[in-house]
Design an enzyme around this catalytic site. Sequence first.
Site, PDB file in Angstrom:
ATOM      1  N   ASP A 102       0.846  -1.187   0.000  1.00  0.00           N
ATOM      2  CA  ASP A 102       0.000   0.000   0.000  1.00  0.00           C
ATOM      3  C   ASP A 102       0.884   1.242   0.000  1.00  0.00           C
ATOM      4  O   ASP A 102       2.113   1.139   0.097  1.00  0.00           O
ATOM      5  CB  ASP A 102      -0.966  -0.011   1.188  1.00  0.00           C
ATOM      6  CG  ASP A 102      -0.249   0.001   2.533  1.00  0.00           C
ATOM      7  OD1 ASP A 102       0.962   0.269   2.568  1.00  0.00           O
ATOM      8  OD2 ASP A 102      -0.908  -0.261   3.555  1.00  0.00           O
ATOM      9  N   ASP A 108      -7.882  -7.421   1.241  1.00  0.00           N
ATOM     10  CA  ASP A 108      -6.865  -7.627   2.278  1.00  0.00           C
ATOM     11  C   ASP A 108      -7.403  -7.149   3.608  1.00  0.00           C
ATOM     12  O   ASP A 108      -8.280  -6.282   3.653  1.00  0.00           O
ATOM     13  CB  ASP A 108      -5.583  -6.856   1.953  1.00  0.00           C
ATOM     14  CG  ASP A 108      -5.695  -5.389   2.364  1.00  0.00           C
ATOM     15  OD1 ASP A 108      -5.189  -5.030   3.448  1.00  0.00           O
ATOM     16  OD2 ASP A 108      -6.341  -4.611   1.618  1.00  0.00           O
ATOM     17  N   CYS A 139     -12.582 -28.400   8.933  1.00  0.00           N
ATOM     18  CA  CYS A 139     -11.373 -27.745   8.425  1.00  0.00           C
ATOM     19  C   CYS A 139     -10.213 -28.730   8.379  1.00  0.00           C
ATOM     20  O   CYS A 139     -10.086 -29.601   9.249  1.00  0.00           O
ATOM     21  CB  CYS A 139     -11.029 -26.558   9.333  1.00  0.00           C
ATOM     22  SG  CYS A 139      -9.549 -25.647   8.829  1.00  0.00           S
ATOM     23  N   CYS A 179      -6.902 -27.588   8.075  1.00  0.00           N
ATOM     24  CA  CYS A 179      -5.652 -26.858   8.317  1.00  0.00           C
ATOM     25  C   CYS A 179      -4.791 -27.608   9.333  1.00  0.00           C
ATOM     26  O   CYS A 179      -5.265 -28.523  10.020  1.00  0.00           O
ATOM     27  CB  CYS A 179      -5.934 -25.434   8.799  1.00  0.00           C
ATOM     28  SG  CYS A 179      -6.408 -25.297  10.545  1.00  0.00           S
ATOM     29  N   CYS A 194      -6.294 -27.649  12.948  1.00  0.00           N
ATOM     30  CA  CYS A 194      -7.465 -28.502  13.159  1.00  0.00           C
ATOM     31  C   CYS A 194      -7.133 -29.986  13.029  1.00  0.00           C
ATOM     32  O   CYS A 194      -7.796 -30.831  13.641  1.00  0.00           O
ATOM     33  CB  CYS A 194      -8.577 -28.112  12.192  1.00  0.00           C
ATOM     34  SG  CYS A 194      -9.286 -26.487  12.555  1.00  0.00           S
ATOM     35  N   HIS A 229      -5.035 -21.157  11.508  1.00  0.00           N
ATOM     36  CA  HIS A 229      -6.409 -21.550  11.180  1.00  0.00           C
ATOM     37  C   HIS A 229      -7.172 -20.421  10.491  1.00  0.00           C
ATOM     38  O   HIS A 229      -7.826 -20.646   9.462  1.00  0.00           O
ATOM     39  CB  HIS A 229      -7.171 -21.985  12.429  1.00  0.00           C
ATOM     40  CG  HIS A 229      -8.636 -22.123  12.172  1.00  0.00           C
ATOM     41  ND1 HIS A 229      -9.176 -23.214  11.514  1.00  0.00           N
ATOM     42  CD2 HIS A 229      -9.672 -21.271  12.403  1.00  0.00           C
ATOM     43  CE1 HIS A 229     -10.482 -23.040  11.377  1.00  0.00           C
ATOM     44  NE2 HIS A 229     -10.811 -21.872  11.901  1.00  0.00           N
TER      45      HIS A 229
END
Length: 374
Positions: A93, A267, A305, A307, A310, A336
């Site tokens: 940015d 974002d 999930c 991930c 998890c 996560h």
Amino acid sequence: MAIRYELIKECKQTGARLGRLHTPHGVIETPIFMPVGTQATVKAMTPEELKDMAAQIILSNTYHLYLRPGHELVKEAGGLHKFMNWDRPILTDSGGFQVFSLGDLRKISEEGVEFQSHLDGSRHFLSPERVMEIETALGADIIMAFDECAPYPADYDYVKKSMERTTRWAKRCKDSFENTENQALFGIVQGGMFRDLREQSAKELVELDFPGYSIGGLSVGESKDLMYEVLDYTTPLLPKNKPRYLMGVGSPDALIEGVIRGVDMFDCVLPTRIARNGTAMTSEGRIAIKNAKYTRDFTPLDPNCTCYTCKNYTRAYLRHLYKADEILSSRLMSTHNLYFLIHLMKQVREAIMEDRLMDFRNEFFAKYYGETLL
């Protein structure tokens, strides 16, 4: 041109876009959520972990990197990609939002912004030309023009002057920016919550022919209904053959609603910030892991999930880490939440491809928020 947007499909249910954004460091599947690495790091995450969860692009902050460690040092290191060991696309940015959020510590003029560092009180000056120099040194694939982000609420005259200055600064950024083969400079549409100002801003920026466009000045305190209203009439003003980026938005509902309105890129610091505070986004809504009811809950954080967190840890263990103020709590919860949003957007892309995005939206909202939002 450093980047090229390829429109693959528009959802028949909504008009949402499925696309590919070709950059010097790889192809990005859109719509996409970009994890925020403010100081050349996504908090608590290594680049390898981000790759494992399929992060395609990350965002860094010009203001913070200018103050520390300094853009000259980053350039000496070979640019942001080498400095932080990330070989996929990066977006920076302009620092405009951070500078303008300093309040009494900054003074705006036509030339630029004089401000005091939040770190040590030292005085600095950023102009559009200076920001282009800094962002060129940082070397991100996509960089933002220097803009003035008007606060909310603000009166019409203030927002009009702010928007017109942003347009003049955008032209100065483009005139002084030279690294067009390796970096793409996006213009930022401003205009607050006023339709005629948004239309004027979009029209004038499109005439400047940037390779992509950001929608700024939203998610700054207004209601989500108002944000969606602004998107409804702003996004259609932007070229269909170029990427559209809604800045600072990261809640699941806002991501989906933004995609429905034609946005390609998002974002937000939200997933890592709330993770550090012990809150997880799950397929069945938010979970505050500190709650006593999870003390003996030996199930995964989110049973739906896949991930790393998890697959390997229970709610009881995550609660213990949080209550004990262990660093691993922030790492596992951040893992996560980032995975959740990145893969939410993958599901959104699949829904666009299959012309069922509105159905997906209603099903997701019913599980996450407990109701179908019509």
